[in-house]
Design an enzyme around this catalytic site. Structure first.
Site, short mmCIF file in Angstrom:
data_model
loop_
_atom_site.label_atom_id
_atom_site.label_comp_id
_atom_site.label_asym_id
_atom_site.label_seq_id
_atom_site.Cartn_x
_atom_site.Cartn_y
_atom_site.Cartn_z
N SER A 29 0.87 -1.13 -0.18
CA SER A 29 0.02 0.17 -0.01
C SER A 29 0.99 1.18 0.05
CB SER A 29 -0.90 0.02 1.12
OG SER A 29 -0.31 -0.10 2.31
N THR A 30 1.97 1.10 0.70
CA THR A 30 2.84 2.32 0.75
C THR A 30 3.61 2.60 -0.58
OG1 THR A 30 3.52 1.64 2.86
CG2 THR A 30 4.65 3.66 1.96
N ASP A 80 10.79 0.48 -1.59
CA ASP A 80 10.00 -0.38 -1.44
C ASP A 80 9.76 -0.25 -0.12
OD1 ASP A 80 8.24 -2.80 -1.35
OD2 ASP A 80 9.66 -4.33 -1.77
N GLY A 81 8.44 -0.69 0.41
CA GLY A 81 8.07 -0.63 1.84
C GLY A 81 8.61 -1.93 2.68
N LYS A 93 9.82 -8.14 5.52
CA LYS A 93 9.11 -8.00 4.20
C LYS A 93 8.38 -9.23 3.86
CE LYS A 93 10.64 -5.61 1.11
NZ LYS A 93 9.14 -4.98 0.79
N GLU A 102 10.94 -9.15 -4.52
CA GLU A 102 11.48 -8.03 -3.89
C GLU A 102 13.11 -8.14 -3.39
OE1 GLU A 102 7.25 -6.68 -1.59
OE2 GLU A 102 8.62 -7.98 -0.35
C1 5RP Z 1 4.99 -6.93 0.50
C2 5RP Z 1 5.94 -6.28 1.28
C3 5RP Z 1 5.44 -4.94 1.78
O1 5RP Z 1 6.40 -4.04 1.54
C4 5RP Z 1 5.14 -4.90 3.22
O2 5RP Z 1 4.12 -5.77 3.37
C5 5RP Z 1 4.50 -3.38 3.87
O3 5RP Z 1 3.23 -3.30 3.11
P1 5RP Z 1 2.39 -1.91 3.28
O4 5RP Z 1 3.16 -0.74 2.43
O5 5RP Z 1 1.05 -2.20 2.57
O6 5RP Z 1 2.34 -1.72 4.68
O7 5RP Z 1 6.87 -6.76 1.72
O8 5RP Z 1 5.47 -8.15 -0.02
#
Ligand code: 5RP
Length: 222
Positions: A29-30, A80-81, A93, A102
């Protein structure tokens, strides 16, 4: 936007994106906020390498070329988040099941900037269940090995990963030595990879606060 911290972090990442480069783009989502902001900002990139089918679809819907990592060579920047980040910028992650791609894109990138809201910052990793991507026929064997390592694995009842595998979410790890645990999990036959980003941590962590402020965190030795 009901997550102002994610929004703030995503916006702050924009200034690191260089015109006409190929960008690595993560999942979640981020990152989705980041993609929308990138498009709204009008920053022209040559294309993107996506860490998941979901991200690839979103990029394409915005008219951004999605490129094959085999054709791009090393990337300048990956954004990436994360589900958790410790002070060394080692991460958990894979909450979105995209951990393997990722990890590949992060490893192939010269710089990895992680964007996250304040809730993701922790002293010790492991409160968030650690995702492990597993080849389906090895599920029970790997689960037993994970129990031997001290955690409680739970089979994620969800569609397969983009690679056709399953996820075991591991509860109860108190991860004081992320490098050793990352290697130990990856050494179990049947494990594709795990969601610890310790050997390849983030280079910068942009934390977003709910009041719109951001903070850029570097690893202790930077
Ligand atoms: C996906 C991930 C995302 O970066 C992690 O889950 C964070 O997600 P969000 O930005 O929705 O909090 O690793 O596999």
């Amino acid at each position: 936007m009901n997550h102002p911290g994610k929004h703030a972090a995503a916006l702050a990442a924009l200034e690191h994106v260089k015109l006409d480069t190929v960008l690595g783009v993560g999942t979640g989502s981020t990152v989705n906020v980041f993609i929308d902001a990138l498009v709204a900002d009008g920053t022209r990139i040559r294309g993107a390498v996506a860490s998941s089918e979901a991200t690839a679809e979103k990029l394409k819907a915005h008219g951004i070329d999605v490129l094959d990592l085999n054709m791009t060579g090393a990337l300048e920047l990956y954004i990436d988040g994360a589900d958790e980040a410790n002070p060394a910028l080692q991460l958990i992650k894979g909450g979105g099941a995209a951990l393997t791609r990722e990890k590949i894109v992060a490893a192939a990138s010269r710089e990895f900037i992680c964007i996250a809201d304040k809730s993701k910052q922790v002293d010790v990793l492991g409160e968030f269940p650690l995702p492990v991507e597993v080849i389906p026929m090895a599920r029970s064997f790997v689960a037993r090995e994970i129990v031997r390592l001290g955690a409680d694995p739970e089979y994620r009842e969800a569609p397969r990963t983009d690679n056709g595998n399953i996820i075991l979410d591991c509860y109860g790890f108190h991860i004081t030595d992320p490098l050793t645990l990352e290697a130990a999990l990856n050494a179990i036959p049947g494990v594709v990879t795990n969601g610890l980003f310790a050997a390849r941590p983030a280079d910068k962590l942009i934390i977003g606060y709910d009041d719109g402020r951001t903070e850029t965190v570097l690893p202790p030795n930077a």
